[in-house]
Scaffold this motif. Structure first.
Motif, PDB file in Angstrom:
ATOM      1  N   ASN A 287       0.860  -1.321   0.056  1.00  0.00           N
ATOM      2  CA  ASN A 287       0.119  -0.043   0.090  1.00  0.00           C
ATOM      3  C   ASN A 287       0.965   1.285  -0.163  1.00  0.00           C
ATOM      4  OD1 ASN A 287      -2.786  -1.157   0.768  1.00  0.00           O
ATOM      5  ND2 ASN A 287      -1.359  -2.161   2.032  1.00  0.00           N
ATOM      6  N   PRO A 288       1.885   1.475  -1.017  1.00  0.00           N
ATOM      7  CA  PRO A 288       2.835   2.617  -0.969  1.00  0.00           C
ATOM      8  C   PRO A 288       2.077   4.158  -0.886  1.00  0.00           C
ATOM      9  CG  PRO A 288       2.451   1.494  -3.272  1.00  0.00           C
ATOM     10  CD  PRO A 288       1.697   0.709  -2.417  1.00  0.00           C
ATOM     11  N   ASP A 289       0.950   4.310  -1.526  1.00  0.00           N
ATOM     12  CA  ASP A 289       0.226   5.467  -1.402  1.00  0.00           C
ATOM     13  C   ASP A 289      -0.542   5.587  -0.334  1.00  0.00           C
ATOM     14  OD1 ASP A 289       1.385   5.971  -3.725  1.00  0.00           O
ATOM     15  OD2 ASP A 289      -0.200   5.048  -5.097  1.00  0.00           O
ATOM     16  N   LEU A 290      -0.624   4.651   0.743  1.00  0.00           N
ATOM     17  CA  LEU A 290      -1.576   4.703   1.963  1.00  0.00           C
ATOM     18  C   LEU A 290      -0.641   5.495   2.864  1.00  0.00           C
ATOM     19  CD1 LEU A 290      -4.385   4.395   3.484  1.00  0.00           C
ATOM     20  CD2 LEU A 290      -3.330   2.110   3.929  1.00  0.00           C
ATOM     21  N   PRO A 291      -1.349   6.805   3.365  1.00  0.00           N
ATOM     22  CA  PRO A 291      -0.273   7.174   4.517  1.00  0.00           C
ATOM     23  C   PRO A 291      -0.403   6.398   5.905  1.00  0.00           C
ATOM     24  CG  PRO A 291      -2.041   8.916   3.569  1.00  0.00           C
ATOM     25  CD  PRO A 291      -2.318   7.676   2.923  1.00  0.00           C
ATOM     26  N   ILE A 292       0.504   5.996   6.406  1.00  0.00           N
ATOM     27  CA  ILE A 292       0.621   5.204   7.684  1.00  0.00           C
ATOM     28  C   ILE A 292       1.373   6.021   8.567  1.00  0.00           C
ATOM     29  CG2 ILE A 292       1.117   3.078   8.853  1.00  0.00           C
ATOM     30  CD1 ILE A 292       1.007   1.658   6.088  1.00  0.00           C
ATOM     31  N   LEU A 293       0.709   6.695   9.590  1.00  0.00           N
ATOM     32  CA  LEU A 293       1.404   7.337  10.535  1.00  0.00           C
ATOM     33  C   LEU A 293       1.495   6.804  11.934  1.00  0.00           C
ATOM     34  CD1 LEU A 293      -0.923  10.718   9.794  1.00  0.00           C
ATOM     35  CD2 LEU A 293       1.142  10.013   8.846  1.00  0.00           C
ATOM     36  N   ILE A 294       2.746   6.943  12.511  1.00  0.00           N
ATOM     37  CA  ILE A 294       3.181   6.260  13.543  1.00  0.00           C
ATOM     38  C   ILE A 294       3.552   7.497  14.731  1.00  0.00           C
ATOM     39  CG2 ILE A 294       4.716   4.675  14.847  1.00  0.00           C
ATOM     40  CD1 ILE A 294       5.218   3.368  12.033  1.00  0.00           C
ATOM     41  N   ARG A 295       2.858   7.654  15.630  1.00  0.00           N
ATOM     42  CA  ARG A 295       2.903   8.514  16.478  1.00  0.00           C
ATOM     43  C   ARG A 295       3.301   7.923  18.116  1.00  0.00           C
ATOM     44  NH1 ARG A 295       3.608  11.231  12.684  1.00  0.00           N
ATOM     45  NH2 ARG A 295       2.109  12.445  11.653  1.00  0.00           N
ATOM     46  N   GLN A 296       4.407   8.175  18.552  1.00  0.00           N
ATOM     47  CA  GLN A 296       4.798   7.638  19.830  1.00  0.00           C
ATOM     48  C   GLN A 296       5.028   8.887  20.797  1.00  0.00           C
ATOM     49  OE1 GLN A 296       8.473   5.195  18.959  1.00  0.00           O
ATOM     50  NE2 GLN A 296       7.141   3.655  18.317  1.00  0.00           N
ATOM     51  N   ALA A 297       4.700   8.976  21.961  1.00  0.00           N
ATOM     52  CA  ALA A 297       4.576   9.729  22.930  1.00  0.00           C
ATOM     53  C   ALA A 297       4.570   9.106  24.227  1.00  0.00           C
ATOM     54  CB  ALA A 297       3.751  10.892  22.898  1.00  0.00           C
ATOM     55  N   GLN A 298       5.438   9.731  25.265  1.00  0.00           N
ATOM     56  CA  GLN A 298       5.381   9.023  26.415  1.00  0.00           C
ATOM     57  C   GLN A 298       3.920   9.136  27.210  1.00  0.00           C
ATOM     58  OE1 GLN A 298       8.212   7.857  27.754  1.00  0.00           O
ATOM     59  NE2 GLN A 298       7.332   7.208  29.602  1.00  0.00           N
ATOM     60  N   GLY A 299       3.655   7.857  27.720  1.00  0.00           N
ATOM     61  CA  GLY A 299       2.376   7.870  28.387  1.00  0.00           C
ATOM     62  C   GLY A 299       1.048   7.833  27.596  1.00  0.00           C
ATOM     63  N   THR A 300       1.218   7.677  26.352  1.00  0.00           N
ATOM     64  CA  THR A 300       0.065   7.474  25.146  1.00  0.00           C
ATOM     65  C   THR A 300      -0.385   5.881  25.355  1.00  0.00           C
ATOM     66  OG1 THR A 300       1.095   9.179  23.630  1.00  0.00           O
ATOM     67  CG2 THR A 300      -0.542   7.978  22.778  1.00  0.00           C
ATOM     68  N   PRO A 301      -1.646   5.731  25.556  1.00  0.00           N
ATOM     69  CA  PRO A 301      -2.155   4.401  25.452  1.00  0.00           C
ATOM     70  C   PRO A 301      -2.353   4.111  23.841  1.00  0.00           C
ATOM     71  CG  PRO A 301      -3.887   6.261  25.908  1.00  0.00           C
ATOM     72  CD  PRO A 301      -2.731   6.812  25.741  1.00  0.00           C
ATOM     73  N   ALA A 302      -1.787   2.814  23.910  1.00  0.00           N
ATOM     74  CA  ALA A 302      -1.939   2.371  22.390  1.00  0.00           C
ATOM     75  C   ALA A 302      -3.200   2.067  21.799  1.00  0.00           C
ATOM     76  CB  ALA A 302      -1.207   0.914  22.473  1.00  0.00           C
ATOM     77  N   ARG A 303      -3.463   2.851  20.512  1.00  0.00           N
ATOM     78  CA  ARG A 303      -4.608   2.877  19.742  1.00  0.00           C
ATOM     79  C   ARG A 303      -4.164   2.835  18.234  1.00  0.00           C
ATOM     80  NH1 ARG A 303      -7.333   7.941  22.335  1.00  0.00           N
ATOM     81  NH2 ARG A 303      -5.077   8.378  23.038  1.00  0.00           N
ATOM     82  N   ILE A 304      -5.181   2.407  17.553  1.00  0.00           N
ATOM     83  CA  ILE A 304      -5.028   2.322  16.107  1.00  0.00           C
ATOM     84  C   ILE A 304      -6.192   3.346  15.778  1.00  0.00           C
ATOM     85  CG2 ILE A 304      -4.707   1.057  14.043  1.00  0.00           C
ATOM     86  CD1 ILE A 304      -2.601   0.361  16.035  1.00  0.00           C
ATOM     87  N   PHE A 305      -6.186   4.010  14.701  1.00  0.00           N
ATOM     88  CA  PHE A 305      -7.021   4.894  14.175  1.00  0.00           C
ATOM     89  C   PHE A 305      -7.244   4.707  12.698  1.00  0.00           C
ATOM     90  CE2 PHE A 305      -6.674   7.126  17.754  1.00  0.00           C
ATOM     91  CZ  PHE A 305      -7.654   7.861  18.190  1.00  0.00           C
TER      92      PHE A 305
END
Length: 94
Positions: free
Chosen positions: A44-62
């Motif tokens: 899926n080369p044209d699909l934006p897949i954003l990875i956001r890591q931040a201290q204390g952030t609960p793991a979720r997928i949108f």
């Protein structure tokens, strides 16, 4: 064979993965990113897949779909395979 080894529906406009970069509850999500992201992006080369890591952030997928509709799943404390399963359900890949 991984369910991510194929193109995702064009109705999916964006995938966002949020997690903590050090927290043990996000370990499965980080492992999922390490093991499945390359395959997912390759098919899926044209699909934006954003990875956001931040201290204390609960793991979720949108996932953002056509017409701005968004859905999400909580993946806090799940293993990498469980995270993959939840994402497949979110994106209706089953």
């Amino acid at each position: 064979m991984s369910s991510f080894a194929k193109a995702i529906s064009p109705a999916v406009r964006e995938i966002r993965i949020l997690c903590c970069q050090t927290g043990p509850a996000s370990a499965g999500t980080r492992q999922f990113i390490t093991s499945h992201y390359p395959t997912l992006k390759q098919h899926n080369p044209d699909l934006p897949i954003l990875i956001r890591q931040a201290q204390g952030t609960p793991a979720r997928i949108f996932a953002r779909f056509e017409r701005g509709q968004e859905k999400h799943v909580e993946v806090e404390g799940l293993s990498s395979s469980d995270v993959a399963s939840r994402i497949s359900q979110l994106l209706n890949l089953s």
